[in-house]
Design an enzyme around this catalytic site. Structure first.
Site, mmCIF file in Angstrom:
data_model
loop_
_atom_site.group_PDB
_atom_site.id
_atom_site.type_symbol
_atom_site.label_atom_id
_atom_site.label_comp_id
_atom_site.label_asym_id
_atom_site.label_seq_id
_atom_site.Cartn_x
_atom_site.Cartn_y
_atom_site.Cartn_z
ATOM 1 C CB SER A 238 -0.939 -0.506 1.256
ATOM 2 O OG SER A 238 -2.303 0.959 1.304
ATOM 3 N NE ARG B 113 -9.389 1.742 10.045
ATOM 4 C CZ ARG B 113 -7.924 1.021 9.722
ATOM 5 N NH1 ARG B 113 -7.297 1.957 8.850
ATOM 6 N NH2 ARG B 113 -7.785 -0.033 10.038
ATOM 7 C CG ASP C 62 -5.625 -2.755 -4.707
ATOM 8 O OD1 ASP C 62 -6.466 -1.908 -4.688
ATOM 9 O OD2 ASP C 62 -4.587 -2.444 -3.927
ATOM 10 C CG HIS D 268 -5.440 -2.015 -0.816
ATOM 11 N ND1 HIS D 268 -4.623 -1.761 -1.817
ATOM 12 C CD2 HIS D 268 -5.277 -1.166 0.101
ATOM 13 C CE1 HIS D 268 -3.658 -0.762 -0.458
ATOM 14 N NE2 HIS D 268 -3.534 -0.599 -0.265
ATOM 15 C CG ASP D 269 -7.658 -4.955 3.665
ATOM 16 O OD1 ASP D 269 -7.627 -4.231 4.081
ATOM 17 O OD2 ASP D 269 -8.858 -5.080 4.313
#
Length: 407
Positions: A150, A221, A323, A356-357
Site C-alpha cells: 500500500s 476510517r 484492488d 486492496h486488503d
C-alpha cells in the site's frame, strides 16, 4: 524456533523535514527481528495506519503496540516468507504517526504541549530519511531488500529513488507511483470528516477536559475500509443481511431509521471504527493521508523511469485483480517504468476478490513469490512475471496467478 527480537525507541536528534521546517528531536519507534550479519537486512515499510509491530515476538506488548496483533505476522517470522532466521528484519514507525515515533500527538519540548497542527507537514521522503537515520543508528549501512505494501510501497519506491546504492532489491505490493484522482477525492472526504467534527477544534483537542474528535475519525476510517474492500468481498461477507438483534447503532440516526434494518455491513463498519478511534490520533491521520496523497514518484524528474534510473538492483511488483485502490494497470505502469530504467523486474499479478486488503489477508498468495524474490531475485521459481510486454497493457492482458502454483 526462538528468534532474537528487539522493540525500542531511538532519538536521531534534530530532524529537518522536506517542507523546510525542523523539530529539535525526532524519536523513532522500531522493532527488529533476527541477527544482523552484514548483508541480510530487510526493511519493511508499513501502510497508512500501521506500526512497527510487524511480527509477533515474546517481548512485544500487544496492548500498547497500537494494534491487536502484529499486522504482517503471517508473512514475517521463523520459516515464513520473510524468514527471521535468515534475515535481519527492521520495521520503523514513520514520522507523523502515533505509534511511538514523534508526531502531532507528541510533546513539543520547546513548549511542553502537544505539537498538534504545529507539527511540520510530512512527506514520504521524510519517512525514508528517518528510516535511513535509524539504520545508521543501528549500524546497518546497506539493505538486502526494502519491502512494503500500500503506501508502504511508495516508501519503498522512494528508497530506490533517493538511496539507490543502499538497497539491492525492492518489493512493492498493492501500490502505485501516485494516487489516482478517485483516491485523491476519497482522501479529501476522509480529511473533511475529521475537520468538520466540532471536537477537532482546529486540531487543539488534547487534554483531559477536551473530547477527542472520534466521530470524524470514525467516519474517515469507515471510508477507508470501503476503499480497501471489493464489491465481491463485501457481497460475500455481508450481503444485504440485517445485523443481529444485539447490534446497536453507533451513530445518531433520523427517527425513521427505527423502521428500517440496521444492516450487517453498517454494523461491521461501526465496529471497526470504534476500535480504530481507540488506537489512532486524528491529527496523525490527517498528517499521514496528506503525505500519501501528495506523493509523486516522478517529482523532480522527467518521468517515473528517470526517477528510478540510478537504481540497478531488481524489483518485484505485486498487484491484485480486485484492488480498485491501487489497480493492476497502475502496477504494470510502474513495472514498465522500472524496466525502462534498466531494472530487472517481475510484475506478479494475483487473482483475488479481496480488494486492496488482499496483501494483508492472503499470505498463501503473497508469501511464496516474495520469499523466492528475496532469495533469488526475479529468477525465483514462484516469481512469475504475468504481464504482457508485447502489447499495450490492459487488465485483461494479465494472466492471473493461482494458488495451485505454490502448493
Amino acid at each position: 524456533m526462538t528468534v532474537t527480537a528487539e522493540r525500542d525507541t531511538v532519538s536521531v536528534g534534530e530532524f529537518d523535514f522536506e517542507c523546510g521546517e525542523s523539530i529539535p528531536e525526532l524519536e523513532i519507534a522500531y522493532e527488529t527481528y533476527g541477527e544482523f550479519e552484514g548483508d541480510n537486512a530487510v526493511l519493511i515499510c508499513h501502510a497508512l495506519t500501521g506500526s512497527a509491530h510487524v511480527a509477533a515476538h515474546p517481548d512485544a506488548d500487544d496492548a500498547t503496540s497500537g494494534q491487536a496483533r502484529a499486522w504482517w505476522d503471517d508473512i514475517v517470522g521463523p520459516g515464513k516468507a520473510i524468514d527471521t532466521t535468515e534475515y535481519y528484519v527492521v520495521c520503523a514507525n514513520v514520522p507523523g504517526s502515533c505509534y511511538g515515533t514523534t508526531g502531532p500527538a507528541s510533546t513539543n519540548p520547546e513548549t511542553g504541549e502537544p505539537y498538534g497542527t504545529d507539527f511540520p507537514p510530512v512527506t514520504v521522503r521524510d519517512w525514508t530519511e528517518a528510516q535511513r537515520a535509524l539504520l545508521d543508528e543501528l549500524g546497518v549501512p546497506h539493505l538486502h531488500a526494502v519491502v512494503g505494501g500500500s503506501v508502504g510501497g511508495m516508501n519503498v519506491l522512494e528508497w530506490a529513488k533517493r538511496h539507490p546504492d543502499h538497497v539491492d532489491r525492492i518489493a512493492t505490493i498493492a501500490t502505485a507511483p501516485r494516487l489516482d484522482t478517485q483516491s485523491l477525492a476519497l482522501h479529501g472526504i476522509k480529511r473533511r470528516a475529521i475537520t468538520a467534527d466540532p471536537a477537532w477544534d482546529g486540531g487543539d483537542y488534547y487534554g483531559e477536559d477536551h473530547p477527542d474528535p472520534t466521530d470524524g475519525l470514525a467516519l474517515a476510517r469507515q471510508i477507508g475500509h470501503v476503499m480497501y474492500l471489493s464489491k465481491a468481498s463485501m457481497d460475500r461477507k455481508f450481503g444485504r443481511r440485517s445485523a443481529g438483534r444485539e447490534a446497536e447503532r453507533t451513530f445518531p440516526e433520523e427517527p425513521a431509521a427505527a423502521f428500517f434494518p440496521y444492516r450487517d455491513v453498517e454494523s461491521y463498519l461501526d465496529y471497526q471504527a470504534e476500535k480504530f478511534v481507540d488506537r489512532f490520533d486524528a491529527n496523525a491521520f490527517l498528517t499521514m493521508t496528506r503525505a500519501t496523497e501528495n506523493y509523486d514518484l516522478a517529482a523532480g524528474f522527467e518521468s517515473d523511469a528517470d526517477a528510478l534510473s540510478a537504481f540497478d538492483g531488481s524489483a518485484l511488483v505485486m498487484s491484485f485483480t480486485a484492488d480498485w485502490h491501487f489497480t493492476v494497470s497502475q502496477a504494470e505502469s510502474l513495472a514498465e517504468s522500472l524496466r525502462e530504467a534498466g531494472t530487472a523486474t517481475a510484475h506478479h499479478v494475483v487473482e483475488s476478490d479481496h480488494g486492496h486488503d488482499a496483501f494483508l489477508v492472503e499470505p498463501e498468495n503473497v508469501g511464496p513469490p516474495l520469499a523466492d524474490f528475496l532469495e533469488a531475485g526475479v529468477t525465483g521459481s514462484a516469481v512469475t512475471d504475468t504481464s504482457d510486454d508485447d502489447d499495450e497493457p490492459t487488465e485483461s492482458d494479465f494472466a492471473p496467478v493461482h494458488t495451485g502454483l505454490f502448493s
